[in-house]
Design a protein around this motif. Structure first.
Motif, PDB file in Angstrom:
ATOM      1  N   ILE A   1       0.705  -1.111  -0.043  1.00 15.15           N
ATOM      2  CA  ILE A   1       0.125   0.035   0.013  1.00 15.15           C
ATOM      3  C   ILE A   1       0.870   1.265  -0.047  1.00 15.15           C
ATOM      4  O   ILE A   1       0.423   2.247  -0.812  1.00 15.15           O
ATOM      5  CB  ILE A   1      -0.905  -0.185   1.268  1.00 15.15           C
ATOM      6  N   GLN A   2       1.833   1.099   0.720  1.00 16.41           N
ATOM      7  CA  GLN A   2       3.027   2.246   0.697  1.00 16.41           C
ATOM      8  C   GLN A   2       3.370   2.466  -0.755  1.00 16.41           C
ATOM      9  O   GLN A   2       3.641   3.661  -0.934  1.00 16.41           O
ATOM     10  CB  GLN A   2       4.085   2.182   1.751  1.00 16.41           C
ATOM     11  N   GLU A   3       3.845   1.411  -1.213  1.00 13.34           N
ATOM     12  CA  GLU A   3       4.403   1.699  -2.694  1.00 13.34           C
ATOM     13  C   GLU A   3       3.534   2.092  -3.656  1.00 13.34           C
ATOM     14  O   GLU A   3       3.666   2.666  -4.728  1.00 13.34           O
ATOM     15  CB  GLU A   3       4.978   0.131  -3.117  1.00 13.34           C
ATOM     16  N   LYS A   4       1.931   1.851  -3.320  1.00 11.39           N
ATOM     17  CA  LYS A   4       1.003   2.363  -4.320  1.00 11.39           C
ATOM     18  C   LYS A   4       0.603   3.837  -3.958  1.00 11.39           C
ATOM     19  O   LYS A   4       0.060   4.560  -4.337  1.00 11.39           O
ATOM     20  CB  LYS A   4      -0.182   1.676  -3.982  1.00 11.39           C
ATOM     21  N   GLY A   5       1.617   4.389  -3.203  1.00  8.04           N
ATOM     22  CA  GLY A   5       1.708   6.022  -2.985  1.00  8.04           C
ATOM     23  C   GLY A   5       0.871   6.392  -1.703  1.00  8.04           C
ATOM     24  O   GLY A   5       0.652   7.703  -1.465  1.00  8.04           O
ATOM     25  N   LYS A   6       0.263   5.534  -0.842  1.00 10.30           N
ATOM     26  CA  LYS A   6      -0.209   6.005   0.485  1.00 10.30           C
ATOM     27  C   LYS A   6       0.545   6.062   1.391  1.00 10.30           C
ATOM     28  O   LYS A   6       1.741   5.257   1.546  1.00 10.30           O
ATOM     29  CB  LYS A   6      -1.458   4.940   0.541  1.00 10.30           C
ATOM     30  N   GLU A   7       0.320   6.835   2.596  1.00 11.99           N
ATOM     31  CA  GLU A   7       1.420   7.035   3.790  1.00 11.99           C
ATOM     32  C   GLU A   7       0.745   5.968   4.788  1.00 11.99           C
ATOM     33  O   GLU A   7      -0.598   5.614   5.068  1.00 11.99           O
ATOM     34  CB  GLU A   7       1.039   8.274   4.369  1.00 11.99           C
ATOM     35  N   ILE A   8       1.622   5.084   5.481  1.00  9.41           N
ATOM     36  CA  ILE A   8       1.233   4.194   6.268  1.00  9.41           C
ATOM     37  C   ILE A   8       1.815   4.480   7.838  1.00  9.41           C
ATOM     38  O   ILE A   8       2.780   5.037   7.894  1.00  9.41           O
ATOM     39  CB  ILE A   8       1.449   2.818   5.957  1.00  9.41           C
ATOM     40  N   ARG A   9       1.079   3.831   8.835  1.00  4.28           N
ATOM     41  CA  ARG A   9       1.598   3.424   9.925  1.00  4.28           C
ATOM     42  C   ARG A   9       1.151   2.059  10.410  1.00  4.28           C
ATOM     43  O   ARG A   9       0.038   1.595  10.361  1.00  4.28           O
ATOM     44  CB  ARG A   9       1.245   4.510  11.077  1.00  4.28           C
ATOM     45  N   THR A  10       2.207   1.332  10.949  1.00  3.00           N
ATOM     46  CA  THR A  10       1.913  -0.107  11.361  1.00  3.00           C
ATOM     47  C   THR A  10       1.966  -0.441  12.888  1.00  3.00           C
ATOM     48  O   THR A  10       3.184  -0.019  13.313  1.00  3.00           O
ATOM     49  CB  THR A  10       2.886  -0.973  10.614  1.00  3.00           C
TER      50      THR A  10
END
Length: 280
Positions: free
Chosen positions: A35-44
């Motif tokens: 999902i990060q590689e698709k341009g979204k910002e993430i926190r896990t």
């Protein structure tokens, strides 16, 4: 001006390589990266179980985020936040830690396979800890994706206790249900323990019998969308999910789920309708 990236918060009960490979830990490792590689910002986020090897995985405490106390069952429990990086994925994982709940060397059950009597409090502490840490980060997620029964209190907390917090007010909650049943009901006082400002007894009436099935139903009630994370779900849970009439993503195999999950998220990002406050 650059368009603001959509933000996805992942809350998971287990993530590989910190715990062994399983259906939940594998998707919780690969999905955020994709999902990060698709341009979204993430926190896990995941719990810092005692069996997570801190030296090998290079966990370190984030002092500026630690130091808060969370009240569970009228007792103060210090919240400790640790972080580690999965270098190959260029992604960080935050760990929720506490001496009372997460020092033992096992995950959800002891060496004889008996589930811990305080798993209800551990799960409440974990979900509260994630939300409070995200608040400290001042990071407002658009999508909150919960994986596994241990995260099942998060939808309720977000939609009720934190509903008026501007960081979470417009967040859409997605719950992935897995084949992760636990055999014995949770502590019979769990309804009382989850009560806080914004959450009434009526909101958690379903936990009068705190079984696995009822806990998942609670998560479904307060989620905006559901994903079937396992191919062979508990039949009663599956029937309840189907009857809830919420956006539902059927089980996807591991080859092609990434694009389909991303599309599912995008439906919510493009949906300007009012966020569900849970089932009436």
């Amino acid at each position: 001006m650059a368009e603001k990236k959509a933000r996805v918060l992942f809350i998971s009960q287990e993530i590989f390589p910190y715990l062994p490979e399983s259906e939940i830990s594998t998707i919780s490792r690969n999905l955020p990266q994709g999902i990060q590689e698709k341009g979204k910002e993430i926190r896990t986020f995941m719990p810092r179980y005692g069996c997570v090897n801190e030296r090998r995985n290079q966990l370190h405490e984030v002092i500026r985020l630690s130091g808060m106390n969370l009240i569970i069952n009228d007792m103060d429990h210090p919240l400790i936040i640790k972080v580690a990086s999965i270098q190959s994925a260029r992604m960080q994982v935050y760990f929720i830690d506490n001496e009372d709940y997460f020092q033992r060397k096992f995950v959800l059950s002891d060496e004889d396979g008996k589930y811990f009597a305080d798993n209800d409090e551990r799960a409440i502490f974990f979900s509260k800890g994630v939300i409070e840490t995200v608040k400290k980060l001042r990071w407002s997620p658009n999508i909150i994706h919960c994986h596994g029964w241990f995260t099942a209190f998060a939808p309720l907390l977000i939609k009720k206790a934190y509903a008026d917090d501007p960081l979470f007010a417009n967040a859409k909650v997605i719950f992935s249900a897995y084949n992760d049943d636990f055999p014995e009901p949770l502590n019979e006082n769990v309804r009382k323990k989850i009560l806080m400002e914004g959450i009434s007894k009526k909101d958690v009436e379903i936990l009068r019998e705190p079984t696995y099935e009822n806990l998942i139903k609670l998560a479904v009630n307060y989620s905006d969308g559901i994903i079937l994370g396992s191919d062979n779900l508990n039949a009663n849970v599956l029937e309840y999910i189907n009857s809830a009439k919420k956006p539902l993503l059927p089980y996807q195999n591991s080859e092609n789920y990434l694009d389909i999950y991303d599309e599912f998220y995008n439906q919510f990002l493009n949906d300007n309708t009012k966020v569900s406050k849970g089932k009436k």
